[in-house]
Design an enzyme around this catalytic site. Structure first.
Site, mmCIF file in Angstrom:
data_model
loop_
_atom_site.group_PDB
_atom_site.id
_atom_site.type_symbol
_atom_site.label_atom_id
_atom_site.label_comp_id
_atom_site.label_asym_id
_atom_site.label_seq_id
_atom_site.Cartn_x
_atom_site.Cartn_y
_atom_site.Cartn_z
ATOM 1 C CG ASP A 266 -2.123 1.104 1.153
ATOM 2 O OD1 ASP A 266 -1.861 1.991 0.285
ATOM 3 O OD2 ASP A 266 -2.715 1.039 1.814
ATOM 4 C CB CYS B 85 -18.301 3.586 7.228
ATOM 5 S SG CYS B 85 -17.718 4.090 5.894
ATOM 6 C CG HIS B 86 -21.422 2.146 10.573
ATOM 7 N ND1 HIS B 86 -21.855 3.103 11.258
ATOM 8 C CD2 HIS B 86 -21.747 2.126 9.332
ATOM 9 C CE1 HIS B 86 -22.606 3.766 10.288
ATOM 10 N NE2 HIS B 86 -22.809 3.115 9.336
HETATM 11 C C1 HEC Z 1 -19.084 4.932 3.203
HETATM 12 C C2 HEC Z 1 -19.538 4.995 4.874
HETATM 13 C C3 HEC Z 1 -20.599 3.901 5.243
HETATM 14 C C4 HEC Z 1 -20.945 2.673 5.257
HETATM 15 C C5 HEC Z 1 -19.907 1.726 4.203
HETATM 16 C C6 HEC Z 1 -21.906 2.291 5.937
HETATM 17 N N1 HEC Z 1 -22.318 3.384 6.457
HETATM 18 FE FE1 HEC Z 1 -23.978 3.247 7.765
HETATM 19 N N2 HEC Z 1 -23.977 5.429 7.909
HETATM 20 C C7 HEC Z 1 -23.050 6.035 7.426
HETATM 21 C C8 HEC Z 1 -23.106 7.456 7.664
HETATM 22 C C9 HEC Z 1 -22.263 8.686 7.330
HETATM 23 C C10 HEC Z 1 -24.324 7.538 8.864
HETATM 24 C C11 HEC Z 1 -24.763 8.586 9.425
HETATM 25 C C12 HEC Z 1 -26.187 9.260 8.658
HETATM 26 C C13 HEC Z 1 -26.827 10.054 9.438
HETATM 27 O O1 HEC Z 1 -26.398 11.050 10.190
HETATM 28 O O2 HEC Z 1 -27.975 9.691 9.646
HETATM 29 C C14 HEC Z 1 -24.863 6.169 8.909
HETATM 30 C C15 HEC Z 1 -25.800 5.730 9.477
HETATM 31 C C16 HEC Z 1 -26.322 4.391 9.371
HETATM 32 C C17 HEC Z 1 -27.489 4.266 10.208
HETATM 33 C C18 HEC Z 1 -28.402 4.948 10.993
HETATM 34 C C19 HEC Z 1 -27.794 4.958 12.603
HETATM 35 C C20 HEC Z 1 -28.670 5.913 13.325
HETATM 36 O O3 HEC Z 1 -28.427 5.729 14.672
HETATM 37 O O4 HEC Z 1 -28.972 6.946 12.969
HETATM 38 C C21 HEC Z 1 -27.595 2.667 10.064
HETATM 39 C C22 HEC Z 1 -28.617 1.650 10.697
HETATM 40 C C23 HEC Z 1 -26.353 2.325 9.188
HETATM 41 N N3 HEC Z 1 -25.530 3.359 8.937
HETATM 42 C C24 HEC Z 1 -26.123 0.770 9.022
HETATM 43 C C25 HEC Z 1 -25.106 0.565 8.038
HETATM 44 C C26 HEC Z 1 -25.061 -0.921 7.609
HETATM 45 C C27 HEC Z 1 -25.876 -1.830 8.242
HETATM 46 C C28 HEC Z 1 -23.958 -0.793 6.692
HETATM 47 C C29 HEC Z 1 -23.393 -1.845 5.931
HETATM 48 C C30 HEC Z 1 -24.422 -2.434 5.068
HETATM 49 C C31 HEC Z 1 -23.561 0.585 6.536
HETATM 50 N N4 HEC Z 1 -24.195 1.451 7.558
HETATM 51 C C32 HEC Z 1 -22.442 0.854 5.932
HETATM 52 C C33 HEC Z 1 -21.872 5.643 6.494
HETATM 53 C C34 HEC Z 1 -21.606 4.507 6.262
#
Ligand code: HEC
Length: 493
Positions: free
Chosen positions: A86, A413-414
């Site tokens: 990388d 991301c999470h």
């Molecule tokens: C590229 C980055 C990214 C990826 C990959 C991603 N998320 Fe997210 N997710 C976010 C962001 C940014 C938010 C915040 C959005 C908001 O402020 O409501 C979020 C919010 C969420 C929320 C709402 C949480 C809340 O308490 O409001 C859920 C549920 C969620 N994601 C599930 C998932 C799941 C399941 C996956 C995989 C399938 C996933 N995310 C993959 C960026 C990502």
């Protein structure tokens, strides 16, 4: 509005067979009419998959000089042939006029991830020097005749897990370095940290392999380099002799280094972190003999450009990753910097020493002037207790399968800790009810949470949900147990 969502998928990447993305700043010399472009690492990392016949894989990890009128390549220099670490060469390039061996040269300077500082003649691409500006053990030196790095045995992680410097975060990444024509020094925010590079399928099952993650993994250690501390990472006591002990001193450091590109040596340095990954910011240097840098711990620091003496340190209460800039209005000079934690840092939990761990992560622009006011700090973090999880009748198999899919599609991301994106063990009743609307159909796409129905089925989403509910239950129960203990202890006194 619909936000296209592309997730990192190792299987798909294997089909792409490439890499070489240009993801940082380019440079242009109007006199020579040359456009300089730095290219990224190989993807996937494993060259045996990407390019079974081996070879240098031109033009990965390279600096390209292009005639912008014709699009033709005028010269190229590859920093890391056959990259498997990388080691991007996208890092920002600086043009300068330097006297090298008595000759005035128009140079291009780059401190790419691989740890060597390159000075090239920017008219011809001739390599003028390439000395390591940070501790490296993947290569011993760059051969000045061939321009190629001499890769060490330690650099070959196909034969077993190896601790390699620099890490995949690079000895220097996107955080801008700065050149001061008065001191003739380059100020580099150096990320002096290693990775364990592991060929996962051939690790003999010794390493804790997170299913769904990269098959070739670089894992950044923190803490001490001893078998006991590393056991949780490897699942068993690792064989340190085979991984090889790192250099003496702290395993993980970030330092601001003043580098002399002619003499190829460090003139001064300031440690900016204490043994942890601090995600410090880029650098600004001014004609007034000053160097400015913001840090992960929230300090905005000013140094003397020639000696490195610390002149001022202002605590802002905000993590600073960006580089400062300066301007003047009606004769008053200002220095401005953007604050806020984020970027690729979100793939790991926030370090407890980071400002974002103790104060609300507010994205702000701070502007300083001489004799300015105190910097207002964001409020302290106050994380709510874990909400009680909804009922679930998922089987252990469904939860396990959900974990793998979570690692494949969501874990970039999470993370399960406070961070910029939501900790998915803390989602509310309402979000549980809307889970599939959010994950599959893009209900929150306008907030940066794209839709995943191009890669996940309804059943996949249910399994991921089941895994998250089970993690939420674990966290909730643990917190309640701790609370009960505290209550019991209090009632005894
Ligand atoms: C590229 C980055 C990214 C990826 C990959 C991603 N998320 Fe997210 N997710 C976010 C962001 C940014 C938010 C915040 C959005 C908001 O402020 O409501 C979020 C919010 C969420 C929320 C709402 C949480 C809340 O308490 O409001 C859920 C549920 C969620 N994601 C599930 C998932 C799941 C399941 C996956 C995989 C399938 C996933 N995310 C993959 C960026 C990502």
């Amino acid at each position: 509005m619909e936000v296209a969502q592309k997730t990192w998928d190792p299987q798909r990447a294997a089909f792409v067979k490439g890499g070489g993305t240009v993801w940082d700043g380019m440079a242009y010399d109007p006199e020579l009419n040359l456009l300089y472009v730095g290219t990224g690492n190989g993807a996937p990392y494993d060259q045996r998959k990407r390019s079974p016949a081996g070879g240098d894989n031109l033009y990965l990890s390279s600096i390209l000089a292009i005639n912008p009128d014709t699009g033709r390549l005028v010269w190229h220099y590859q920093t890391t042939p056959g990259d498997i670490w990388d080691f991007t060469a996208v890092q920002k390039m600086i043009q300068a006029d330097l006297v090298i061996n008595g000759r005035q040269r128009k140079v291009l300077m780059q401190a790419p991830k691989n740890g060597f500082f390159y000075v090239l003649d920017r008219a011809t691409g001739e390599l003028l020097s390439a000395k390591n500006y940070s501790y490296v053990n993947w290569a011993s030196h760059v051969d000045m005749k061939t321009g190629r790095p001499a890769v060490t045995k330690q650099g070959d992680y196909y034969t077993g897990p190896k601790l390699l410097y620099p890490s995949w975060s690079g000895a220097h990444s996107w955080q801008p370095m700065a050149f001061n024509p008065k001191t003739n020094l380059v100020y580099i925010p150096v990320i002096d940290i290693p990775n364990f590079w592991v060929d996962m399928p051939n690790s003999g099952g010794k390493l804790k392999f997170v299913n769904g993650f990269f098959t070739t993994a670089g894992i950044t250690p923190d803490g001490a380099f001893d078998a006991k501390t590393l056991k949780p990472l490897f699942g068993t006591l690792p064989d340190l002799k085979q991984i090889k002990a790192p250099r003496p001193g702290a395993l993980v450091r970030e330092v601001l280094r003043a580098w002399d590109p002619v003499k190829q040596k460090v003139v001064w340095e300031q440690e900016t972190s204490n043994g942890y990954r601090s995600y410090d910011g880029g650098v600004l240097t001014t004609a007034g003999n000053l160097v400015f840098q913001g840090r992960g711990d929230g300090d905005f620091v000013v140094y003397a450009a020639d000696t490195g003496k610390q002149l001022k340190r202002i605590n802002t209460g905000s993590t600073i990753m960006a580089a400062p800039m300066t301007y003047s209005v009606n004769g008053t000079q200002y220095v401005a910097v953007q604050t806020g934690y984020g970027g690729t840092a979100i793939v790991t939990p926030i370090s407890p020493k980071s400002a974002a761990a103790t104060r609300v992560n507010e994205n702000r622009i701070l502007v300083f002037k001489l004799d300015g006011d105190e910097v207002p700090k964001p409020p302290l973090r106050n994380d709510e207790p874990f909400p009680s999880p909804p009922k679930s009748d998922a089987t252990p198999e469904q939860i396990k399968s959900g974990e793998i899919k979570f690692n494949q599609h969501c874990a970039q991301c999470h993370v399960f800790s406070p961070n910029v994106t939501p900790d998915l063990r803390r989602i509310s009743e309402g979000v549980h009810q809307n889970f599939k609307e959010i994950v599959l159909r893009g209900q929150r796409a306008f907030m940066g949470m794209g839709r995943f129905d191009d890669v996940l089925t309804e059943n996949d989403a249910d399994e991921i949900h089941a895994y998250l509910i089970s993690e939420q239950a674990n966290a909730y129960n643990l917190e309640h147990k701790q609370e009960e203990k505290l209550k019991q202890r209090a009632s005894k006194h």
